[in-house]
Enzyme design. Sequence first.
Site, PDB file in Angstrom:
ATOM      1  N   SER A  73     -55.215-169.117  65.412  1.00  0.00           N
ATOM      2  CA  SER A  73     -55.210-167.498  65.210  1.00  0.00           C
ATOM      3  C   SER A  73     -56.438-166.954  65.401  1.00  0.00           C
ATOM      4  O   SER A  73     -56.216-165.697  65.924  1.00  0.00           O
ATOM      5  CB  SER A  73     -54.706-167.447  63.674  1.00  0.00           C
ATOM      6  OG  SER A  73     -54.622-166.125  63.322  1.00  0.00           O
ATOM      7  N   TRP A  99     -56.654-166.576  69.352  1.00  0.00           N
ATOM      8  CA  TRP A  99     -55.526-165.758  69.700  1.00  0.00           C
ATOM      9  C   TRP A  99     -56.079-164.376  69.518  1.00  0.00           C
ATOM     10  O   TRP A  99     -55.945-163.677  70.622  1.00  0.00           O
ATOM     11  CB  TRP A  99     -54.111-165.759  68.718  1.00  0.00           C
ATOM     12  CG  TRP A  99     -53.050-164.783  69.271  1.00  0.00           C
ATOM     13  CD1 TRP A  99     -52.312-165.088  70.337  1.00  0.00           C
ATOM     14  CD2 TRP A  99     -53.077-163.481  68.791  1.00  0.00           C
ATOM     15  NE1 TRP A  99     -51.463-163.734  70.244  1.00  0.00           N
ATOM     16  CE2 TRP A  99     -51.809-162.890  69.529  1.00  0.00           C
ATOM     17  CE3 TRP A  99     -53.801-162.822  68.026  1.00  0.00           C
ATOM     18  CZ2 TRP A  99     -51.417-161.725  69.444  1.00  0.00           C
ATOM     19  CZ3 TRP A  99     -53.204-161.280  67.674  1.00  0.00           C
ATOM     20  CH2 TRP A  99     -52.047-160.972  68.641  1.00  0.00           C
ATOM     21  N   HIS A 100     -56.894-163.944  68.659  1.00  0.00           N
ATOM     22  CA  HIS A 100     -57.357-162.654  68.511  1.00  0.00           C
ATOM     23  C   HIS A 100     -58.507-162.441  69.585  1.00  0.00           C
ATOM     24  O   HIS A 100     -58.657-161.145  70.033  1.00  0.00           O
ATOM     25  CB  HIS A 100     -57.829-162.332  67.234  1.00  0.00           C
ATOM     26  CG  HIS A 100     -56.935-162.286  66.051  1.00  0.00           C
ATOM     27  ND1 HIS A 100     -56.395-163.094  65.546  1.00  0.00           N
ATOM     28  CD2 HIS A 100     -56.441-160.984  65.763  1.00  0.00           C
ATOM     29  CE1 HIS A 100     -55.424-162.796  64.705  1.00  0.00           C
ATOM     30  NE2 HIS A 100     -55.431-161.279  64.718  1.00  0.00           N
ATOM     31  N   GLY A 101     -59.217-163.187  70.009  1.00  0.00           N
ATOM     32  CA  GLY A 101     -60.293-162.851  70.989  1.00  0.00           C
ATOM     33  C   GLY A 101     -61.006-164.092  71.412  1.00  0.00           C
ATOM     34  O   GLY A 101     -61.222-165.110  70.632  1.00  0.00           O
ATOM     35  N   PHE A 123     -56.459-157.237  72.168  1.00  0.00           N
ATOM     36  CA  PHE A 123     -55.911-158.451  71.785  1.00  0.00           C
ATOM     37  C   PHE A 123     -54.856-158.668  72.521  1.00  0.00           C
ATOM     38  O   PHE A 123     -54.208-159.771  72.673  1.00  0.00           O
ATOM     39  CB  PHE A 123     -55.680-158.789  70.270  1.00  0.00           C
ATOM     40  CG  PHE A 123     -56.673-158.525  69.119  1.00  0.00           C
ATOM     41  CD1 PHE A 123     -58.205-158.880  69.873  1.00  0.00           C
ATOM     42  CD2 PHE A 123     -56.798-157.668  68.409  1.00  0.00           C
ATOM     43  CE1 PHE A 123     -59.260-158.660  69.043  1.00  0.00           C
ATOM     44  CE2 PHE A 123     -57.896-157.406  67.458  1.00  0.00           C
ATOM     45  CZ  PHE A 123     -59.066-157.801  67.940  1.00  0.00           C
TER      46      PHE A 123
END
Length: 496
Positions: free
Chosen positions: A327, A330-332, A496
Amino acid sequence: MSFITISYLLFFPVIALLYYVLPHKLRWILLLVGSYFFYMSWNVKYALLMLLSTVITYLSGILISKVNQSELTEKLKIKRKKLWLTLSLVSNLGILIFFKYFNFLNSAVADFFSLIHVEWGFENIDVLLPVGISFYTFQALSYSLDVYFDRIKATHHFGKYALFVSFFPQLVAGPIERSSHLLPQLDKVISFDYSRIRSGLGLVVWGIFKKVVIANRLAVVVNQVYSDPGSYSGFETIIATIFFSFQIYTDFSAYTDIARGSARMLGYDLMKNFNQPYFATSIPDFWRRWHISLTTWFRDYLYIPLGGNRVSKWRWYVNIMIVFLVSGFWHGAAWSFIIWGFLHGIFQMIDLWTQKSRSKMNSFMKIKENSFDVLFFKRVWTFVLVSFAWIFFRAETFEKAMLVISNSMNLSFYQLLDGSMYELGLDSKDFTLAILLIIGLLAFWSIDKRYPIRTWLYRKHIATRYIVYLSTIFFILIFGYYGSEYNVDEFIYFQF
């Protein structure tokens, strides 16, 4: 084309007008063309990437469906289905990794080789991150996975499937819709409904209010402190961190509200993405309230396939940590996002480890877990943990995050009295208004939880409703923050 622009204020009414004028069988074409036009307003070339992802996942669904209907043995069916699913996953995630993570991974490998004094021969590439790629990739992949697990039947209408992937209200920053929820809605015959228009417009106005009046105002302080954390300390950094906690909520939930409101006016229901997250009484509770579409995506397509909690205790903890590390990634493409995910994984595990002991202690001390003071303490403590983790999410580098944390320890209550708070980018009036807006938001949540405000408002006389609507618009125009150097139409989750 962002929601908070004149372009969108012209684009959406034209789409809505044509939508209700056209017969049902032509509406999907209008929405598909409009969605691609909406996306190409950022970059025409990257629409081809979205189309490629659409074609791959559409074909994988058809091929998996054909295997299900074939007369092959069960063993061979599973093998073939896995092949088509793997091709879909590898190709889509490959595109995502190349555009979003190549430079990060390449730099990490180069740093590793430098430790053993070996030169890594590959340079980073100069490539623009396609807006919304993480969102539409996950949405498209959920379709392939749902067909594979036989949760839905593969669709043979390519045009409507392409609309499912590219539907403009939620294309860029979610919510990440499921095919089982949105695809069937594209076949429904929708007629004009004033109550739905009114409800959708109310969501849009509320979203604009949160973005322009609250999020943009808080961003001024956050940006100033976090851009140069070495120049600030004590309550200056603490206030900036608290402001960011509310900025990211009002910014992201504003986008979701405008997306859901726009879709609702066209007759479509998008899933709710937030549920008063800072009223959460624990970290697990927070993740049931925050970015719900992503949380449930990871639950259904990563956590459960890994075994969920139906495994040994230590494997369960590993599954939780994997989900939160992914997670964060996934954001950066930065270590700070991975650390943010790692912290939430640790918080989750600590909550599980201490669950029985806390329950025994409460029973022994006769503490009522649902009493006001206990719930208040739980909410404050959860907010502190979430805000601490947000430091790594917001800071540009790990070093800057640690600087924010260390400088926050240098507390001086004199800062609250000497006017230091008014030197963080907002004058005394704007700073005071920012505080009042945060308090007002929490009060709104508290009241809305017991007496749904929108339901109450819709039951009132039309004159009362329009007084509230016009007052909100007036408040946006007067108190909306349109700083000369602040880009009003940018949303945090666009990156994102």
